[in-house]
Design a protein around this motif. Sequence first.
Motif, PDB file in Angstrom:
ATOM      1  N   CYS A  46       1.050  -1.557   0.254  1.00 18.18           N
ATOM      2  CA  CYS A  46       0.360   0.033  -0.238  1.00 18.18           C
ATOM      3  C   CYS A  46       0.788   1.033   0.424  1.00 18.18           C
ATOM      4  O   CYS A  46       0.971   2.379  -0.406  1.00 18.18           O
ATOM      5  N   ASP A  48       3.023   2.243   2.867  1.00 18.46           N
ATOM      6  CA  ASP A  48       3.244   2.444   3.902  1.00 18.46           C
ATOM      7  C   ASP A  48       4.031   1.868   4.762  1.00 18.46           C
ATOM      8  O   ASP A  48       4.305   0.663   4.447  1.00 18.46           O
ATOM      9  N   CYS A  71      -1.343   4.626   8.158  1.00 16.25           N
ATOM     10  CA  CYS A  71      -3.168   4.657   8.728  1.00 16.25           C
ATOM     11  C   CYS A  71      -3.647   4.155  10.035  1.00 16.25           C
ATOM     12  O   CYS A  71      -2.827   3.879  10.708  1.00 16.25           O
ATOM     13  N   SER A  74      -2.956   1.286  10.330  1.00 19.96           N
ATOM     14  CA  SER A  74      -1.408   0.206  10.873  1.00 19.96           C
ATOM     15  C   SER A  74      -1.291   0.805  12.359  1.00 19.96           C
ATOM     16  O   SER A  74      -0.021  -0.115  12.801  1.00 19.96           O
ATOM     17  N   LYS A 112      -8.627  -2.794   6.534  1.00 20.31           N
ATOM     18  CA  LYS A 112      -8.055  -2.429   6.724  1.00 20.31           C
ATOM     19  C   LYS A 112      -7.303  -3.498   7.641  1.00 20.31           C
ATOM     20  O   LYS A 112      -5.901  -3.692   8.000  1.00 20.31           O
ATOM     21  N   HIS A 114      -5.528  -5.175   6.065  1.00 19.31           N
ATOM     22  CA  HIS A 114      -4.202  -5.391   5.380  1.00 19.31           C
ATOM     23  C   HIS A 114      -3.026  -5.359   6.087  1.00 19.31           C
ATOM     24  O   HIS A 114      -1.498  -5.299   5.570  1.00 19.31           O
ATOM     25  N   CYS A 115      -3.306  -3.442   6.738  1.00 14.57           N
ATOM     26  CA  CYS A 115      -2.484  -2.941   7.773  1.00 14.57           C
ATOM     27  C   CYS A 115      -1.835  -3.977   9.032  1.00 14.57           C
ATOM     28  O   CYS A 115      -0.244  -4.177   9.020  1.00 14.57           O
ATOM     29  N   LEU A 118       0.561  -5.725   7.514  1.00 15.62           N
ATOM     30  CA  LEU A 118       2.166  -5.104   7.282  1.00 15.62           C
ATOM     31  C   LEU A 118       2.696  -5.580   8.599  1.00 15.62           C
ATOM     32  O   LEU A 118       3.840  -5.301   8.926  1.00 15.62           O
TER      33      LEU A 118
END
Length: 136
Positions: A46, A48, A71, A74, A112, A114-115, A118
């Motif tokens: 993304c 980030d 975001c 995250s 969100k 997928h955050c 991360l």
Amino acid sequence: MKQETGQVDLLRKSGYSDKAIDYVINRVNVGEIEEPDACVAYTGPCGDTMQIYLKIDNDRVIEAKFQAIGCAGSYAAGSALMEMIKGETLEQAEKISVDEVINHLGAIPPPKIHCACLAKRTLEQTIEQYRSRTEK
Ligand code: FES
């Protein structure tokens, strides 16, 4: 103060749980560790970036902090994952799944999720760095 209330309302309306909101607003586990035993910055698909700092003793995480250019998701996921790995062995820490991070938070908006990936990927790389430094 007014701004904080506005942010809390927005986060709640977006689908963040009270625990996730607390983590985001209070920046739980956000910061740096001086002379960390491992520290890696990773940029996800993304765009980030998260950076994780670990203090490790006897293969156990004794301190964990992170920073993010990212975001609210995250920040929620990073806070949760740092909370979950403190006191755990590296083996236990790397086994924590994205689902477990989401369960710990209670709820974050589905886009969100997928955050949390991360945060997990950054942790994996941080542990990898520690191992490559120490297993020589
Ligand atoms: Fe990139 Fe959330 S959108 S970490």
